[in-house]
Design an enzyme around this catalytic site. Structure first.
Site, PDB file in Angstrom:
ATOM      1  N   ARG A 144      -2.789  -7.930   1.838  1.00 52.63           N
ATOM      2  CA  ARG A 144      -3.192  -6.923   2.821  1.00 52.63           C
ATOM      3  C   ARG A 144      -3.055  -7.523   4.211  1.00 52.63           C
ATOM      4  O   ARG A 144      -3.478  -8.645   4.466  1.00 52.63           O
ATOM      5  CB  ARG A 144      -4.643  -6.470   2.583  1.00 52.63           C
ATOM      6  CG  ARG A 144      -4.825  -5.595   1.349  1.00 52.63           C
ATOM      7  CD  ARG A 144      -4.170  -4.236   1.549  1.00 52.63           C
ATOM      8  NE  ARG A 144      -4.359  -3.344   0.409  1.00 52.63           N
ATOM      9  CZ  ARG A 144      -3.481  -3.188  -0.569  1.00 52.63           C
ATOM     10  NH1 ARG A 144      -2.364  -3.907  -0.570  1.00 52.63           N
ATOM     11  NH2 ARG A 144      -3.708  -2.329  -1.551  1.00 52.63           N
ATOM     12  N   ASP A 182       4.853  -9.149   3.534  1.00 50.12           N
ATOM     13  CA  ASP A 182       5.314  -7.820   3.162  1.00 50.12           C
ATOM     14  C   ASP A 182       4.318  -6.770   3.648  1.00 50.12           C
ATOM     15  O   ASP A 182       4.512  -5.587   3.437  1.00 50.12           O
ATOM     16  CB  ASP A 182       5.473  -7.718   1.640  1.00 50.12           C
ATOM     17  CG  ASP A 182       6.087  -6.402   1.207  1.00 50.12           C
ATOM     18  OD1 ASP A 182       7.166  -6.054   1.732  1.00 50.12           O
ATOM     19  OD2 ASP A 182       5.495  -5.719   0.341  1.00 50.12           O
ATOM     20  N   GLU A 235       1.061  -0.503  10.134  1.00 50.35           N
ATOM     21  CA  GLU A 235       2.375  -0.214   9.553  1.00 50.35           C
ATOM     22  C   GLU A 235       2.786   1.218   9.878  1.00 50.35           C
ATOM     23  O   GLU A 235       2.057   2.151   9.527  1.00 50.35           O
ATOM     24  CB  GLU A 235       2.333  -0.415   8.032  1.00 50.35           C
ATOM     25  CG  GLU A 235       2.009  -1.843   7.626  1.00 50.35           C
ATOM     26  CD  GLU A 235       1.891  -2.034   6.120  1.00 50.35           C
ATOM     27  OE1 GLU A 235       2.117  -1.058   5.371  1.00 50.35           O
ATOM     28  OE2 GLU A 235       1.581  -3.152   5.688  1.00 50.35           O
ATOM     29  N   HIS A 249       6.670  -3.641   3.509  1.00 55.46           N
ATOM     30  CA  HIS A 249       5.735  -3.253   2.455  1.00 55.46           C
ATOM     31  C   HIS A 249       6.500  -2.664   1.265  1.00 55.46           C
ATOM     32  O   HIS A 249       6.174  -1.587   0.746  1.00 55.46           O
ATOM     33  CB  HIS A 249       4.711  -2.245   2.977  1.00 55.46           C
ATOM     34  CG  HIS A 249       3.399  -2.295   2.228  1.00 55.46           C
ATOM     35  ND1 HIS A 249       2.201  -1.998   2.815  1.00 55.46           N
ATOM     36  CD2 HIS A 249       3.116  -2.620   0.946  1.00 55.46           C
ATOM     37  CE1 HIS A 249       1.223  -2.122   1.925  1.00 55.46           C
ATOM     38  NE2 HIS A 249       1.767  -2.508   0.770  1.00 55.46           N
TER      39      HIS A 249
END
Length: 310
Positions: A221, A245, A250, A269
């Site tokens: 996270r 990632d 985001e 992600h």
């Protein structure tokens, strides 16, 4: 038949299972969602990673029995509110462990071997980049893992297969103190859930403990890391590099400077978006939602708040 509200698209096979067993309604945008809430008695809501199942939405669905996410983390589901309302919270625990672990090792290799820049230089017809190449290998290095759940354990096994020494810290399993893991590791990989206790668990003080040639990896996270402190550490050379990632925002806005840093590699992600894992997450979730709605017993570990229904 019971009625299920989809907030996001799901795998076709999973959608077919739903359509065979329940009435399916979609609320992909605000207008569509409002129409469903005004005209349909909703018994289950299914989301993926973006749309939230929060208190307001639950209040609009007084007959709700299930709040589900086709995925593992439940950051976008108000579990406490659902539990208070005796709504089962369903997810797909463990379904993404293999693919996240693979992605984590891929990021480690890209950083350690300076692979991204090497490929880029060759594409620019700079074969002589090999004369400046200063990459290294995973074999013989120390891998520090923070969080030893399903994914952390898989990463540990993969690291050992590459010849790495593995250290770990976990909130629930016996390991080393976090400070020792940070100090001794050549690569630190985060595999913790996000909570009040783990929010920005890696900040300036923790980054200062790491080796100057160490790398930090995050496929868990984004908010586990204080990204302002991370940017400072990358700029100062406190650590050698960062790969992730996930980000706290985001797509990136506040963290854009980290994304664009020459010592950082960030993927969008996408670690869980392989065809196999996406299908598996959706099918596991949908099958257990249907089980609850049709009076059958769901898989025990799929009900996150199962202890409230004993």
């Amino acid at each position: 038949m019971k009625n299920v509200l989809l907030l996001e698209t799901i795998a076709e096979e999973a959608l077919a299972v739903l359509q065979e067993n329940v009435n399916v309604f979609t609320g992909y945008d605000e207008a569509e969602l409002k129409d469903v809430l005004n005209n349909v008695e909703v018994h289950a809501i299914i989301t993926r990673g973006k749309k939230h199942i929060d208190k307001v939405l639950m209040e609009g669905c007084p007959h709700l029995q299930v709040a589900a996410r086709c995925g593992v983390g439940l950051d976008n589901v108000d579990v406490a509110e659902a539990t208070a309302r005796k709504i089962r919270v369903i997810n797909a625990p463990g379904s993404n462990a293999a693919t996240i672990a693979e992605h984590t090792l891929a990021l480690m290799l890209m950083l350690m071997r300076d692979m991204y820049r090497s490929v880029d230089r060759v594409k620019q017809n700079d074969w002589n980049w090999r004369n400046q190449y200063a990459g290294d290998e995973l074999n013989g290095k120390t891998l520090g893992i923070l969080g030893m759940g399903n994914i952390g354990k898989r990463v540990a096994r993969l690291g050992e297969a590459f010849g790495m020494k593995v250290l770990y810290w976990s909130r629930s399993a016996q390991g080393q103190p976090m400070e020792e893991v940070l100090q001794q590791s050549d690569i630190v990989s985060l595999h913790l859930p996000l909570s009040n206790e783990t929010n920005e668990i890696i900040g300036a003080a923790q980054l200062a403990l790491m080796k100057p040639r160490a790398f930090l990896i995050n496929t868990a996270r984004g908010a586990l890391i204080d990204h302002l402190a991370l940017l400072d550490a990358l700029n100062a050379g406190t650590i050698a590099g960062f790969a992730a990632d996930v980000l706290p925002d985001e797509p990136p806005v506040q963290s854009l400077a980290v994304v664009q840093h020459p010592a950082a590699i960030v993927t969008p992600h996408s670690a869980s978006l392989t065809a196999s894992t996406y299908r598996q997450m959706c099918l596991l979730t949908v099958n257990n939602v249907v089980a609850v709605l049709t009076g059958r017993q769901p898989e025990l570990n799929s009900v996150y708040n199962r202890n409230s229904f004993v």
